[in-house]
Design an enzyme around this catalytic site. Structure first.
Site, PDB file in Angstrom:
ATOM      1  N   CYS A  54       0.799  -1.225   0.000  1.00 26.38           N
ATOM      2  CA  CYS A  54       0.000   0.000   0.000  1.00 26.38           C
ATOM      3  C   CYS A  54       0.835   1.280   0.000  1.00 26.38           C
ATOM      4  O   CYS A  54       0.276   2.383   0.004  1.00 26.38           O
ATOM      5  CB  CYS A  54      -0.960  -0.011   1.186  1.00 26.38           C
ATOM      6  SG  CYS A  54      -2.035  -1.453   1.181  1.00 26.38           S
ATOM      7  N   HIS A 113      -2.710   7.957   6.710  1.00 23.64           N
ATOM      8  CA  HIS A 113      -2.974   6.675   6.050  1.00 23.64           C
ATOM      9  C   HIS A 113      -4.385   6.226   6.423  1.00 23.64           C
ATOM     10  O   HIS A 113      -5.126   5.767   5.561  1.00 23.64           O
ATOM     11  CB  HIS A 113      -1.930   5.647   6.494  1.00 23.64           C
ATOM     12  CG  HIS A 113      -2.024   4.336   5.784  1.00 23.64           C
ATOM     13  ND1 HIS A 113      -1.931   4.223   4.411  1.00 23.64           N
ATOM     14  CD2 HIS A 113      -2.209   3.077   6.262  1.00 23.64           C
ATOM     15  CE1 HIS A 113      -2.052   2.947   4.066  1.00 23.64           C
ATOM     16  NE2 HIS A 113      -2.230   2.238   5.174  1.00 23.64           N
ATOM     17  N   GLU A 143      -0.864   4.407  13.986  1.00 22.64           N
ATOM     18  CA  GLU A 143      -0.473   5.624  13.265  1.00 22.64           C
ATOM     19  C   GLU A 143      -0.525   6.826  14.203  1.00 22.64           C
ATOM     20  O   GLU A 143       0.333   7.720  14.125  1.00 22.64           O
ATOM     21  CB  GLU A 143      -1.381   5.851  12.062  1.00 22.64           C
ATOM     22  CG  GLU A 143      -0.978   7.089  11.252  1.00 22.64           C
ATOM     23  CD  GLU A 143      -1.738   7.258   9.955  1.00 22.64           C
ATOM     24  OE1 GLU A 143      -1.365   8.156   9.162  1.00 22.64           O
ATOM     25  OE2 GLU A 143      -2.706   6.507   9.717  1.00 22.64           O
ATOM     26  N   LYS A 161      -9.522   7.806   2.921  1.00 22.53           N
ATOM     27  CA  LYS A 161     -10.080   6.480   2.644  1.00 22.53           C
ATOM     28  C   LYS A 161     -11.534   6.362   3.065  1.00 22.53           C
ATOM     29  O   LYS A 161     -12.246   5.462   2.604  1.00 22.53           O
ATOM     30  CB  LYS A 161      -9.225   5.402   3.323  1.00 22.53           C
ATOM     31  CG  LYS A 161      -7.835   5.261   2.718  1.00 22.53           C
ATOM     32  CD  LYS A 161      -6.997   4.238   3.459  1.00 22.53           C
ATOM     33  CE  LYS A 161      -5.618   4.078   2.830  1.00 22.53           C
ATOM     34  NZ  LYS A 161      -4.768   5.278   2.993  1.00 22.53           N
ATOM     35  N   HIS A 213      -9.904   2.204   0.469  1.00 22.33           N
ATOM     36  CA  HIS A 213      -8.468   1.968   0.472  1.00 22.33           C
ATOM     37  C   HIS A 213      -8.078   1.452  -0.921  1.00 22.33           C
ATOM     38  O   HIS A 213      -8.462   0.349  -1.318  1.00 22.33           O
ATOM     39  CB  HIS A 213      -8.123   0.939   1.545  1.00 22.33           C
ATOM     40  CG  HIS A 213      -6.655   0.794   1.816  1.00 22.33           C
ATOM     41  ND1 HIS A 213      -5.680   1.190   0.922  1.00 22.33           N
ATOM     42  CD2 HIS A 213      -5.987   0.275   2.884  1.00 22.33           C
ATOM     43  CE1 HIS A 213      -4.492   0.929   1.428  1.00 22.33           C
ATOM     44  NE2 HIS A 213      -4.655   0.389   2.618  1.00 22.33           N
ATOM     45  N   PHE A 232       1.578  -3.487   3.952  1.00 21.26           N
ATOM     46  CA  PHE A 232       1.921  -4.799   4.483  1.00 21.26           C
ATOM     47  C   PHE A 232       3.429  -5.013   4.361  1.00 21.26           C
ATOM     48  O   PHE A 232       4.067  -4.537   3.430  1.00 21.26           O
ATOM     49  CB  PHE A 232       1.200  -5.891   3.698  1.00 21.26           C
ATOM     50  CG  PHE A 232      -0.214  -6.159   4.162  1.00 21.26           C
ATOM     51  CD1 PHE A 232      -0.778  -5.433   5.197  1.00 21.26           C
ATOM     52  CD2 PHE A 232      -0.978  -7.150   3.566  1.00 21.26           C
ATOM     53  CE1 PHE A 232      -2.074  -5.685   5.636  1.00 21.26           C
ATOM     54  CE2 PHE A 232      -2.274  -7.415   3.983  1.00 21.26           C
ATOM     55  CZ  PHE A 232      -2.825  -6.680   5.015  1.00 21.26           C
TER      56      PHE A 232
END
Length: 410
Positions: free
Chosen positions: A168, A301, A312, A334, A339, A397
């Protein structure tokens, strides 16, 4: 990450392109975002029965690209089309569409699904009707390099070409790599960013991991349950600052710096204290020479999962501190369009640049009640906001992290 760019060479943003569930261009996406409209709704791109979630940020009918031949269209994936459409908008805004100047430009794109949707269709056809009935051209677009190839051919960009797949953070890192090439003096302009189309594999995978929310995602809200997947593309046209000025281009923003890191912790989960995420933000600030107080907005994010949002937040607090963060508004795009996996970083970078240009922040939809673990100023409704520097976070990831810093055009 060691590099040797020329520190005095500035990087200008001269064109933007965006395509997602909120619209087919900047005007539609920004207008719908400011009005607080949500692009996350029931999917019809493929069957979702039996999944924990059946919603997503699906793009409506894709725009037709008249310059593609029939055979090219047959060999083009959905991800390719998303990226090409956004790239055309960026080139048009930069005044370079159909310009011979683009021949010296390079392409740096990130993706995570690429042509997986078409490969799934091929496998389905081959299984149901036999290999001879399946169209082999469907699997030609599976490699992660194909969106960059498609954009380069479309715009006749003959410079360096990079294809990046780092989960991502893919498209965010592609923007960073593009800026490095410009600063090194190896190229005067880059078409950069990335995109991803929805596909069964990733949709089923995130459902199997139970990381999705049956409802549209609610980043940073106390009741958040998970993310909503989406699709789209974001493209930035970056140029050497002096070159852009010499050709009379309108400069939309300045790419200031970036930071990148790896958690080296877990295949899918972030470091619990946000170690890698904090390192990426801190590195971007260190390289830029800007203090944390210079940042006026954080495009987070913000996936909407209980773990990621809390992590985060810890990373943001580690870099900015509780006193400073109380006056830096935070948004999570998002919540608007889902996402976008490998395409999320560049799409959200486009949103940050639009925020700088309009001096306004779109809302984080679904944020109603604050979480005691998240002492952030979350933007719940569209807000006018005067700021000069913003940072956009992308975490993937494997613990891949990237933070991009942009400055308002003078």
């Amino acid at each position: 990450m060691r590099r040797t760019p020329e520190p005095s060479r500035r990087v200008a943003v001269t064109g933007l392109g965006i395509l997602c569930a909120l619209g087919r261009d900047q005007r539609q996406v920004w207008g719908n975002a400011q009005e607080g409209r949500c692009g996350i709704r029931p999917l019809d791109l493929f069957e979702t029965a039996g999944c924990l979630s059946e919603v997503g940020g699906q793009v409506g009918e894709l725009p037709g690209l008249s310059r593609l031949s029939r055979s090219e269209r047959r060999r083009t994936s959905r991800t390719d089309l998303l990226c090409m459409t956004a790239a055309l908008e960026a080139a048009r805004q930069a005044g370079l569409e159909a310009s011979a100047e683009l021949r010296s430009f390079g392409v740096s794109l990130g993706t995570s699904t690429s042509g997986m949707l078409e490969s799934e269709i091929y496998c389905h056809e081959a299984t149901r009707r036999g290999p001879r009935s399946a169209r082999p051209s469907r699997i030609l677009r599976l490699p992660s390099s194909t969106p960059a190839d498609a954009v380069a051919r479309l715009l006749d960009a003959r410079g360096p070409r990079l294809a990046n797949m780092t989960a991502c953070a893919s498209s965010a890192l592609s923007v960073a790599f593009a800026a490095d090439l410009i600063r090194s003096g190896k190229v005067r302009g880059m078409i950069t960013g990335g995109g991803d189309a929805l596909c069964r594999m990733t949709y089923a995978g995130f459902n199997a991991l139970r990381l999705v929310d049956p409802r549209p995602s609610r980043p940073f809200d106390a009741s958040r349950q998970g993310l909503s997947l989406g699709e789209g593309a974001g493209i930035l046209l970056l140029e050497d600052w002096e070159y852009a000025k010499s050709r009379g281009a309108k400069i939309l923003a300045e790419f200031v710096e970036y930071g990148s890191s790896c958690d080296a912790h877990h295949m899918t989960g972030p470091h619990p204290e946000g170690r890698g995420a904090a390192a990426a933000m801190a590195e971007a600030l260190r390289r830029s020479g800007l203090p944390p107080a210079a940042v006026g907005h954080i495009n987070a994010h913000g996936t909407g999962t209980p773990l990621n949002d809390a992590t985060e937040t810890r990373a943001i607090l580690a870099v900015f501190g509780e006193k400073l963060i109380a006056r830096i508004p935070v948004t999570a795009n998002k919540s608007l369009f889902g996402h976008l996996l490998g395409g999320s970083g560049s799409v959200e970078a486009v949103m940050l640049i639009l925020s700088l240009a309009h001096q306004s922040l779109p809302p984080t939809l679904g944020w109603i009640s604050s979480d005691p673990e998240i002492p952030l100023d979350v933007v719940a409704t569209s807000r006018s906001h005067s700021f000069d520097v913003g940072i956009s976070n992308s975490f993937g990831f494997g613990g891949t992290n990237c933070a991009l810093l942009f400055r308002r055009a003078a």
